[in-house]
Each structure stands twice: as structure tokens, then as C-alpha cells.
Design an enzyme around this catalytic site. Structure first.
Site, PDB file in Angstrom:
ATOM      1  N   GLU A 180       0.596  -1.083  -0.019  1.00 20.71           N
ATOM      2  CA  GLU A 180       0.116   0.130   0.101  1.00 20.71           C
ATOM      3  C   GLU A 180       0.921   1.383  -0.020  1.00 20.71           C
ATOM      4  OE1 GLU A 180      -2.775  -0.265   3.223  1.00 20.71           O
ATOM      5  OE2 GLU A 180      -3.568  -2.209   2.581  1.00 20.71           O
ATOM      6  N   CYS A 181       1.946   1.284  -0.734  1.00 24.38           N
ATOM      7  CA  CYS A 181       2.877   2.244  -0.828  1.00 24.38           C
ATOM      8  C   CYS A 181       2.955   2.913  -2.190  1.00 24.38           C
ATOM      9  CB  CYS A 181       4.122   1.686  -0.566  1.00 24.38           C
ATOM     10  SG  CYS A 181       5.738   2.755  -0.621  1.00 24.38           S
ATOM     11  N   GLY A 182       3.185   4.356  -2.094  1.00 27.18           N
ATOM     12  CA  GLY A 182       3.256   5.030  -3.325  1.00 27.18           C
ATOM     13  C   GLY A 182       4.236   4.404  -4.269  1.00 27.18           C
TER      14      GLY A 182
END
Length: 198
Positions: free
Chosen positions: A73-75
Site C-alpha cells: 500500500e505504498c506510493g
């Protein structure tokens, strides 16, 4: 006669001191060389993969290894796509990627090993080896990451995992050779050039 004897004694003393200094220097050099030689390698580690099976780094001897801490769930999560692309392109040329999911940054890897495995397969078709979720910093840091981040163990440098998708490059002898920022893309020349021996 006394002067001659005194001069001889002085010369002997001077030569003795020089020899002792030289021996000390040689011993120090030997110790430094031994310290460099005795740096640990990645091959000593056995870990569990996402499916609970043992993964022995010794099975990767002779390969270049890129180790990366991942998050769903990271950029930077889209880097999975490029990681998989370079893995597919170079895996038959003695290159492998080993992913370590970690929830150390912004709680961006909250899922279980099973959920992470499904996410990687469904969204990015990941086929490179993915390990069980670990901690890459702090008091509960995994032993592999202690090796990667501590000069006393890896013989290269001290570092700190800055964020998700930091990359560690390991040569064919199992030695750490480079640490790359999370923002360095897997397709960057720093990585692709290294894989190709440039």
C-alpha cells in the site's frame, strides 16, 4: 673503545625499535586483511518464504542478488512491475530478486503472508522469491537486515532502511556491494548496468 661500544649499542637499539615497529605494522595489516576476509556473507541465512517453506540463501551461490523490502500500500508499490520485468529478463543470467515484505513504514504492509502472496500474484504477476513478512528496522530487525545494514557484519557500510523498496545488491560471492535508495527504480542503470557487469 667506550664510544664505539656505545655507538654499537645505540645502533642495535635503533634497529630493534625499527623491527618492532615494522612487526606491529605487519600485524595490523594482517588483522585488517583478516577482518575484511572474515566479513559475513548472505549465504549463512535461512529464512521462510511467503508459503512457510525454508529458503536457504546458500542455494543462490554464484548469482547476483537484489534484496528489496516491499509493501502493498505504498506510493512505490508499482515498482513491483519493474522488479518482475528485470527478474524475467535476467533470471537465466545468474540474477535473482528476493523480496521481504515489511510493515515498518506507514503501516503500508498490514496483510498476512497469504494476503501478500495473493496481492503480488494478482496485481503484478510476481514470480521472484518472496519471503515471509519481517521487520527491517528497530529492536525486532530480522537477522538478514542486520547483515545488510551493519558494516561490522557486511564489511561494506552501515546503512539504514529509509523506506519501502530500498535495494541491496549482493555479488556472486554473497557480499554486499551497493545500497540504493527506495526511489532508484529497478530499471535504473545503477541496477541494470550492475547486472550486466558494467
Amino acid at each position: 673503545m667506550k664510544k664505539s661500544l656505545l655507538l654499537s649499542c645505540s645502533l642495535l637499539l635503533l634497529l630493534s625499535c625499527q623491527n618492532q615497529a615494522q612487526n606491529n605494522k605487519t600485524n595490523n595489516n594482517t588483522m585488517e586483511t583478516h577482518a575484511a576476509i572474515s566479513a559475513e556473507t548472505i549465504y549463512q541465512f535461512k529464512v521462510k518464504d511467503l508459503y512457510g517453506k525454508e529458503f536457504d540463501f546458500a542455494s543462490l551461490k554464484g548469482k547476483k542478488i537484489l534484496i528489496v523490502n516491499t509493501a502493498s500500500e505504498c506510493g512505490l508499490t508499482p515498482q513491483y512491475k519493474d522488479l518482475e520485468a528485470i527478474y524475467k529478463k535476467y533470471k537465466d543470467l545468474n540474477f535473482v530478486i528476493v523480496g521481504f515484505p515489511a510493515n515498518n513504514f506507514g503501516a503500508q504492509e498490514p496483510g498476512s503472508n497469504e494476503q501478500i502472496a495473493k496481492f503480488c500474484e494478482m496485481n503484478y504477476g510476481v514470480t521472484f522469491p518472496m519471503m515471509s513478512k519481517v521487520s527491517v528496522k528497530g529492536n525486532d530487525m530480522d537477522d538478514v537486515y542486520k547483515f545488510l545494514t551493519q558494516k561490522s557484519k557486511n564489511g561494506l557500510q552501515d546503512s539504514e532502511v529509509e523506506w519501502n523498496f530500498q535495494k541491496y545488491l549482493i555479488n556472486e560471492q554473497g557480499e554486499l556491494v551497493k545500497v540504493l535508495s527506495p526511489r532508484v527504480l529497478p530499471t535504473d542503470t545503477a541496477i541494470v548496468g550492475w547486472i550486466n557487469g558494467k
